[in-house]
Design a protein around this motif. Structure first.
Motif: not given
Length: 152
Positions: A52-55, A58-65, A93-94
């Motif tokens: 789960l952590h490896a998956q 691979q993604f971009v974490h969303v923040t209010p900024h 990123p797909s």
């Protein structure tokens, strides 16, 4: 049957189809999933967490900024559904239009939602709210936890 997670609300409980809830309960009972998961070795649980952590990595974490529009839509959707506002939101990123919900990581309280960058770019606010609400429903109704039980 109550959802498998504490991530729920009265509004979603009212909207849940009894047939779906009953089917989920029968699957868990018929295959002894609760007992089976209780007997899973710690090493297997840790392997699942590492995957789960490896998956997630691979993604971009969303923040209010970083992504204010998506963050705002997620918060509005959570509030409208009466759900806790703590959620980990990720962007895949797909370019495909897609989204997904993940089970809670061990020791964490914020469920994980991922939405593709293609969806963020091509869907309007109302459509994104629908996608987010759909994925939140999977978490609230225990679908992600059921998937984890089967996988373990």
């Amino acid at each position: 049957m109550q959802p498998l997670t504490s991530f729920s609300s009265d509004l979603l409980t009212e909207a849940r189809l009894e047939a779906e809830a009953g089917m989920q309960a029968r699957v868990i009972e018929r295959f002894g999933l609760a007992r089976a998961v209780a007997a899973v070795p710690e090493a297997a649980r840790l392997d699942e967490q590492r995957a789960l952590h490896a998956q997630r990595a691979q993604f971009v974490h969303v923040t209010p900024h970083t992504t204010p529009r998506l963050y705002r839509l997620a918060q509005e959707t959570l509030e409208r559904l009466g759900l806790p506002t703590a959620v980990e939101l990720l962007i895949d990123p797909s370019e495909a239009i897609n989204a997904g919900a993940f089970p809670l990581a061990l020791g964490e309280t914020a469920p994980i939602l991922a939405i593709s960058s293609g969806a963020v770019r091509r869907l309007d606010d109302a459509q994104l709210r629908c996608v987010l609400a759909h994925e939140l429903g999977h978490i609230a109704y225990g679908h992600t936890e059921l998937r984890r039980m089967v996988r373990l």
